[in-house]
Structure formats: C-alpha cells, structure tokens
Scaffold this active site. Structure first.
Site, mmCIF file in Angstrom:
data_model
loop_
_atom_site.group_PDB
_atom_site.id
_atom_site.type_symbol
_atom_site.label_atom_id
_atom_site.label_comp_id
_atom_site.label_asym_id
_atom_site.label_seq_id
_atom_site.Cartn_x
_atom_site.Cartn_y
_atom_site.Cartn_z
ATOM 1 N N GLY A 1 0.840 -1.186 0.000
ATOM 2 C CA GLY A 1 0.000 0.000 0.000
ATOM 3 C C GLY A 1 0.871 1.230 0.000
ATOM 4 O O GLY A 1 2.071 1.165 0.244
ATOM 5 N N GLY B 1 0.489 5.590 0.873
ATOM 6 C CA GLY B 1 -0.399 6.675 1.279
ATOM 7 C C GLY B 1 0.418 7.898 1.575
ATOM 8 O O GLY B 1 1.581 7.976 1.175
ATOM 9 N N GLY B 2 -0.160 8.839 2.269
ATOM 10 C CA GLY B 2 0.535 10.066 2.591
ATOM 11 C C GLY B 2 1.801 9.783 3.380
ATOM 12 O O GLY B 2 2.774 10.523 3.306
ATOM 13 N N GLY C 1 3.920 7.293 3.051
ATOM 14 C CA GLY C 1 4.971 6.570 2.341
ATOM 15 C C GLY C 1 4.475 5.177 1.994
ATOM 16 O O GLY C 1 3.277 4.927 2.042
ATOM 17 N N GLU C 2 5.412 4.293 1.636
ATOM 18 C CA GLU C 2 4.974 2.986 1.158
ATOM 19 C C GLU C 2 5.136 1.901 2.218
ATOM 20 O O GLU C 2 5.960 2.021 3.110
ATOM 21 C CB GLU C 2 5.794 2.572 -0.063
ATOM 22 C CG GLU C 2 5.459 3.344 -1.298
ATOM 23 C CD GLU C 2 6.472 4.433 -1.575
ATOM 24 O OE1 GLU C 2 7.622 4.311 -1.139
ATOM 25 O OE2 GLU C 2 6.085 5.427 -2.210
ATOM 26 N N VAL C 3 4.338 0.843 2.071
ATOM 27 C CA VAL C 3 4.486 -0.334 2.917
ATOM 28 C C VAL C 3 4.768 -1.513 1.997
ATOM 29 O O VAL C 3 4.080 -1.707 0.997
ATOM 30 C CB VAL C 3 3.188 -0.667 3.685
ATOM 31 C CG1 VAL C 3 3.482 -1.708 4.749
ATOM 32 C CG2 VAL C 3 2.594 0.566 4.302
ATOM 33 N N LYS D 1 7.737 -0.514 6.558
ATOM 34 C CA LYS D 1 7.108 0.780 6.311
ATOM 35 C C LYS D 1 8.111 1.910 6.428
ATOM 36 O O LYS D 1 8.896 1.960 7.359
ATOM 37 C CB LYS D 1 5.987 0.970 7.334
ATOM 38 C CG LYS D 1 5.302 2.294 7.247
ATOM 39 C CD LYS D 1 4.092 2.344 8.159
ATOM 40 C CE LYS D 1 2.900 1.669 7.532
ATOM 41 N NZ LYS D 1 1.648 1.998 8.195
ATOM 42 N N ASP E 1 -3.885 9.461 14.338
ATOM 43 C CA ASP E 1 -4.436 9.183 13.006
ATOM 44 C C ASP E 1 -5.298 7.920 13.067
ATOM 45 O O ASP E 1 -5.121 7.000 12.279
ATOM 46 C CB ASP E 1 -3.305 9.064 11.983
ATOM 47 C CG ASP E 1 -3.802 9.265 10.560
ATOM 48 O OD1 ASP E 1 -4.966 9.688 10.393
ATOM 49 O OD2 ASP E 1 -3.032 8.996 9.614
#
Ligand SMILES: *[C@@H]1O[C@H](CO)[C@@H](O)[C@H](O)[C@H]1NC(C)=O
Ligand SMILES: *[C@@H]1O[C@H](CO)[C@@H](O)[C@H](O)[C@H]1NC(C)=O
Ligand SMILES: *[C@@H]1O[C@H](CO)[C@@H](O)[C@H](O)[C@H]1NC(C)=O
Ligand SMILES: *[C@@H]1O[C@H](CO)[C@@H](O)[C@H](O)[C@H]1NC(C)=O
Ligand SMILES: *[C@@H]1O[C@H](CO)[C@@H](O)[C@H](O)[C@H]1NC(C)=O
Ligand SMILES: CC(=O)N[C@H]1CO[C@H](CO)[C@@H](O)[C@@H]1O
Length: 627
Positions: free
Chosen positions: A350, A352-353, A355-357, A371, A466
């Site tokens: 995935g 998102g804001g 960074g990547e996983v 991550k 979050d």
C-alpha cells in the site's frame, strides 16, 4: 414450464466468456488481466477501451467521459488516468460539461486515497466546506509555483479560491466533481510529496484501483483448466458458474490462474484444509495409501514450520526480555532489501501520505510489513533509534507489533509484524464483505483496548493522532490490531497536550484541533467515535457521493441523533433480521459514538471508559443470546 424458464434464464444470464484469458496487447500496450478490451478476454466487469491508432492507446470510460490511461500496475491493481485538459487560457477543465470524473459506482473501480486533489477556480460556497481552502493550502502553492507555460494552470492565478482535498480522507471515492456552482477545474497528483517544490512534482494524474476479480465465468468444464472445476457461484444466486480451483490450489487474481498453495501462515487454517483433503481421499478405498503418504509429507512440513515458529517465538521473547536498546532489532539495509526483493513493486502492499508499505520475508521465514517511517526530517539517527526502542516495548495484543527498524537506507524504516487480512476499511468498503454485528462489536472493542493501552499503559503515553478504519488491521481470524501508532510523535509525560503539525485525516480530525492546533488523547477518542460510526453505518467518514450537508459522517449522524432518528443511520443490512437485543446494542453503540464526538474535549469519555462501555454492550449482546 417453470423449469424451462429457469433453464432459459440460466442460459441467458451466463455470458459467453471463457476462462481467465488475458486480452491481447493494444498496439504496444499490454492489457493485464482482469482488464478487458473485448468480449472474449479479461473479465467483463473490468472493461477498458483500446484505440490502437492513437497515443496513449488505452482509455478508461467513466459515466459521461473518457480518459486516457497513462499507466497500469497489475500487481497493485491500480491504473492512472490522465486528467481532463484545461480549456485554452482559462481555469476551467474540459470535463466541466460532464461534471468531472464520475465512475459507475456499480463497477469494481474506485479512486484511491493516494490522490491529492486540487480544486481550482471555486466559488465562495466552498469556503464553508471541509476542504482546505486557506491561503496556505497546497493548491495555492501549486498555482503560484507552476510555470504557467501551456499547462493551463497559469490561468488559475486569476481565480483566487482554490482548495485541496488531502489524500487519505476517503479511500474509496468514485467521483471528482467540477461544476459551474462549485469548482470549475481540478488537478490530481498521485503520491504527492508536498515538501517538494512544484517543479519536482509528478505529472498530474488520477489513480484508480480495482477490486480483485473473482474466478472466471464458465459455461462448462471445457472452459476451465485442469486445476479447476466449473461450478455455481455461491455468492450469486442466479446461474453464474465459475472455474473454482481444486483443493490445494487457490485463485490468484493477479496471475489469473489457480496457484498451488505454498505458504502456510496460519497453522489452524492449513491444518483443517489438509484434514479435509485427507478425509476426501480416504473416502475411496484404493487411495488410502496415497493419503498416508500425503499425510506424512503434510505432517513433516507442519513439524518443520512449527519448529521454525517456536524458535522464532523464543528468539523474539529473548529479544524482548533483554530490555533496553536490544529490544529493537536493528536490521541492516541489506537484510531489508533482500526481504523486500529490493523494494520490488510487486511487494508493495500500500501507499499513502505516509509513504509505502512493503511485504517482506526475512531469512528466517518471518513475514513482515516494512514501512517507511516519516519521523520528521529534523530527527537524527539517535532520536529515531530511541523512538523505535520505546515503540518496541509497546506490546499489546491489539496493536501491530514493531519488530525493529533500519536506519541505513535513505529513509528510516520500521519493520512490523505482518497482519494478513487487510484493513477494516477494506472489509467495509472495498471488498464489501459483510462483517457481522458481533464481529463489528469485537473489532470496536479490540481497537478501543489497543488505544487505551497507548494512552494509559505505554510509558511515555502515546497519542495515535491518526485513528481511522484504514489504520485498523485484521488478522486471519478477524481480530483487530491498531497500526501506525509508531508514526505519531511520542507524547511527553509532563505535558497534557502536544502541539503538532497538521496530522490526522479529513473526516476523523478533532474539530478542536482547528482552534488550538493541539492533539490530545481526546482527539483519538473523537477519531475513534468516527470509526464506531463507520462500523455502525457501513458508510465512509467522508463521502462526496452523499448530499452536500451529509458529506461528513460525524455531522450527518449527529443531525440524525438530534432528530431522534439514530436508528436510521444504522446499515440496513445489519438491521435486517437483527433481534431486539441486537438492535438495542446498535443504538447503545451509536450513542457511545456520539459521546466521543462531543465538541468539548472535556465532555468526551476517556479511551478506557469507551473500552469498558463497549465491553458492557458486548456482555448484554452475548448474555441475551445465550438465554
Ligand atoms: C473561473 O470560472 C468562471 C465560471 O466558469 C469563468 O467565467 C472564469 O473565466 C474562470 N476563471 C478563469 C481565470 O479562467
Ligand atoms: C452523466 O451520465 C448520467 C448517466 O449516464 C446521465 O444521467 C447524466 O445526465 C449525464 N450528465 C451529463 C452532464 O452528461
Ligand atoms: C454501470 O455498470 C453496470 C454494470 O455493468 C451497468 O449495468 C450499468 O448500466 C452502468 N450504468 C451506467 C449509467 O452506465
Ligand atoms: C491547510 O493546508 C496547509 C498546508 O498543508 C496547512 O498548513 C493548514 O494548516 C491547513 N489548514 C487547515 C484548516 O487544515
Ligand atoms: C509565489 O511565488 C513567489 C516566488 O515564485 C513567492 O515569492 C511568493 O511568496 C509566492 N506567493 C504565495 C502566495 O505563495
Ligand atoms: C468497487 C468499490 O469498492 N466501490 C465502492 C467505491 O466507493 C463507493 C462509495 O464512495 C462505494 O459505494 C462503492 O462500493
């Protein structure tokens, strides 16, 4: 007669599509499965258009428009479309006449949360929405920073109101609207890093994701390959047959074939699979010997896996009990590169804001999620290590474990335990699996306990900042685990609040934040209240598909509560067939959620109280069920 009618229905409703066939390339562009450019290939729910005489060659049709496809990533099941161009010398996009991008919501595509959307040339009415239209908003940076040469954005300098729709607010939206009475233009950027100067931003584009396709449709066994059997689809009651993989194989929607089961993440799950296989085989006398042989191999493999797992558990316990800095394993860059196959795109879980996983597999066989940790540019390695050390001591069954970190590569990386079953958000919206009411209650409870642990038992306390349904992971038994708490900054014990730069996600963010720019434990309570509403309503926190006043789920439900109509908010699928007691518990959870959303922080319950209240609701539900 009825039978004949049924037969006719069966014949008519079964499209003549043969088993998983990839479509031929469109000119020079490959068309990966399940995308389909014609009736004989791909999956018919994933239609795109091929016009091989123009560049780019593939097009994605929305309800009223058509957009060129600039890239396709079959591994992550995503594609990027080119946005509508500007009408010449104006700040108006061409697709204003067709109200912007409107995906057909009954098709398996959605707009991903990786998009940062700039709405341009907006009217005053936008100022009263949840969008960020302030003068610091990123769209102003964009307009001001663009060269204005031929890209049309230059014209937007004369259109003073523009707004940014931050990514992550709605993971499954299906429209980006432009209209005369709202915003007249938009631009979207995929995985935008707002800290970069505009000149280094990526090309504008909008990313869409598709849902994994089911097994291919068949009309008879001849449509299926030797690893699968043509049989009725149990999820559709109406004559659709599909090629279901034989046991020992599973449907791989990316490779579009039946792949042999190899990995064995779940001891119990695999165990029961194999017993079923053996039971099936032994039912025929002659195959008893084969069963014994297979049984032996299965047993041996199991034993090996069990031994490896036990060893790992011991090692991990040793690491933990040794305490201090050692509790955080310091991975080398080499180890991480190897585990993630050098960050290969097919390992991307995935983005998102944050960074990547990446999906990773360590040398010892442990499956992990890697991550990128945006711990802030100002932090030195010492500080990162210190924070990871603290995070590694955080240990609760409802929190995703951090196994260690790596600081050798460009960005510090955190290595997390791998939780296999996606997020609560995926289950509610993307895969559209109906989670039962009991299951939702237990997800709510587990999440509340995990957060209460962070607030009250971690030293120093950790505020998540979050909390949202896409940050709650589910394991193979649908147990919830809170993720991403490691990315919030750690709170100091001597402060009752911590100021922070803008964090949190649209739709979940404590409204008090806008008053004093501080997030506290009660901000997590607010965000968790929104998650409770999602579990109760199966609706997203922010959804521009709802009428304008109802875009924000929290505000929408609060309005219903004021009108004494709280039960109208509950997902009809949950209410259907629910017992009186279940309905009562839904109402109770609704009221609890609303109390978490109280405007004044002091009026909101603490996370501990919330967890206890949910536990109480669960006791009522189970006690009455046993009666
Ligand atoms: C903004 O939109 C309005 C209404 O469509 C239009 O008249 C105006 O020219 C646009 N502004 C710019 C700078 O293009
Ligand atoms: C967009 O498409 C929908 C459905 O096809 C149609 O009802 C609507 O009128 C169209 N709107 C415009 C502005 O073309
Ligand atoms: C949306 O897709 C569904 C499923 O393919 C189709 O039946 C329907 O006609 C489409 N709607 C519009 C407005 O095109
Ligand atoms: C709007 O975005 C800017 C830049 O990201 C940020 O500094 C500001 O705090 C945001 N305002 C609101 C109200 O969220
Ligand atoms: C616009 O950009 C210029 C430099 O290109 C900068 O000096 C100015 O402060 C910017 N204005 C705004 C409102 O961001
Ligand atoms: C395929 C898919 O997940 N579609 C979803 C996109 O988002 C809308 C709501 O915004 C859902 O209704 C769809 O089910």
């Amino acid at each position: 007669m009825a039978a004949l009618l049924l037969l006719l229905l069966l014949i008519c409703s079964t499209p003549a599509v043969l088993s998983a066939r990839r479509c031929a390339d469109c000119g020079s562009s490959p068309v990966p499965y399940p995308l389909s450019t014609g009736p004989d290939c791909g999956d018919q729910s994933y239609k795109i258009r091929c016009s091989s005489n123009i560049q780019p060659e593939l097009f994605f049709d929305t309800l009223n428009n058509s957009y060129p496809i600039s890239s396709i990533s079959p591994e992550s099941q995503r594609l990027t479309i080119e946005p509508s161009p500007f009408l010449s010398n104006t700040c108006i996009t061409q697709d204003i006449s067709t109200v912007g991008v409107q995906l057909n919501s009954s098709l398996p595509f959605n707009i991903t949360s990786s998009n940062t959307i700039m709405y341009l040339n907006c009217t005053q009415t936008l100022l009263s929405t949840l969008l960020n239209c302030s003068s610091e908003s990123l769209c102003h940076t964009y307009v001001n920073g663009s060269s204005g040469n031929g890209d049309g954005v230059g014209a937007c300098r004369n259109a003073p109101i523009c707004c940014t729709f931050g990514a992550g607010g709605s993971s499954t939206a299906y429209m980006i609207r432009v209209r005369e009475s709202g915003c007249r233009a938009y631009r979207s950027f995929v995985n935008l890093d707002p800290s970069l100067p505009v000149s280094r931003w990526p090309e504008a584009g909008m990313e869409l994701q598709w849902v994994s396709p089911p097994e291919p449709v068949c009309t008879g066994q001849s449509d299926c390959d030797s690893d699968s059997t043509c049989g009725p689809d149990p999820n559709l009651n109406g004559g659709v047959n599909r090629c279901f993989c034989h046991s020992g194989f599973h449907w791989d929607p990316i490779a579009a074939l039946c792949a042999q089961d190899v990995t064995c993440q779940d001891r119990d799950g695999c165990g029961s699979d194999h017993t079923a296989l053996i039971a099936g085989l032994t039912s025929g006398l002659g195959v008893a010997v084969i069963a014994a042989v297979i049984g032996f191999f299965v047993y041996r493999r199991h034993k090996r896996i069990k031994e490896a797992r036990d060893r790992l558990t011991r090692e991990r316990e040793d690491i933990l009990s040794s305490g201090g800095v050692k509790s955080a394993k310091l991975f080398t860059g080499k180890e991480i590169k190897k585990a993630t196959n050098n960050f290969s795109t097919d390992r991307l879980l995935g983005a998102g804001g944050y960074g990547e996983v990446y999906y990773g597999k360590l040398d010892d066989g442990t499956v992990v999620a890697v991550k990128c940790a945006k711990l802030g540019n100002t932090k030195g390695i010492e500080q990162v290590l210190n924070e990871v050390r603290i995070l590694c001591q955080v240990n609760h069954k409802n929190l995703v474990r951090i196994l260690g970190c790596c600081v050798e590569l460009e960005q510090p990386l955190l290595v997390y335990e791998y939780v296999p079953n996606g997020t609560v958000s995926d289950h509610l919206y993307l895969q559209r699996k109906l989670l039962t009411w009991d299951c939702r209650l237990s997800i709510a409870h587990a999440t509340a306990e995990g957060l209460a642990y962070l607030h009250f038992s971690a030293v120093p306390p950790i505020y998540h900042r979050d909390v949202k349904s896409s940050n709650i992971l589910l394991d193979d038994k649908l147990n919830a685990k809170v993720a991403d708490f490691g990315l919030s900054r750690l709170a100091h014990t001597d402060l009752s609040h911590v100021s922070t730069c803008a964090q949190g996600t649209l739709g979940y963010l404590d409204p008090e934040y806008y008053r004093n720019y501080q997030l506290t434990d009660k901000s997590d309570v607010y965000s968790f209240g929104v998650v409770l509403l999602e579990l109760l309503t199966s609706q997203k926190a922010i959804d521009f598909g709802r009428p304008q006043d109802d875009v924000n789920l929290a505000i929408y439900v609060q309005r219903l509560v004021e009108e004494e109509r709280i039960m109208d908010a509950v997902d009809p699928a949950l209410k259907e067939g629910a017992s009186r007691v279940e309905l009562e518990t839904m109402k109770a959870l609704g009221f609890l959620a609303v109390s978490c959303l109280e405007e004044r922080r002091q009026s909101r319950p603490s996370m501990k109280e919330v967890a206890e209240e949910i536990e109480y609701i669960i006791t009522i539900a189970t006690a009455k069920a046993i009666e």
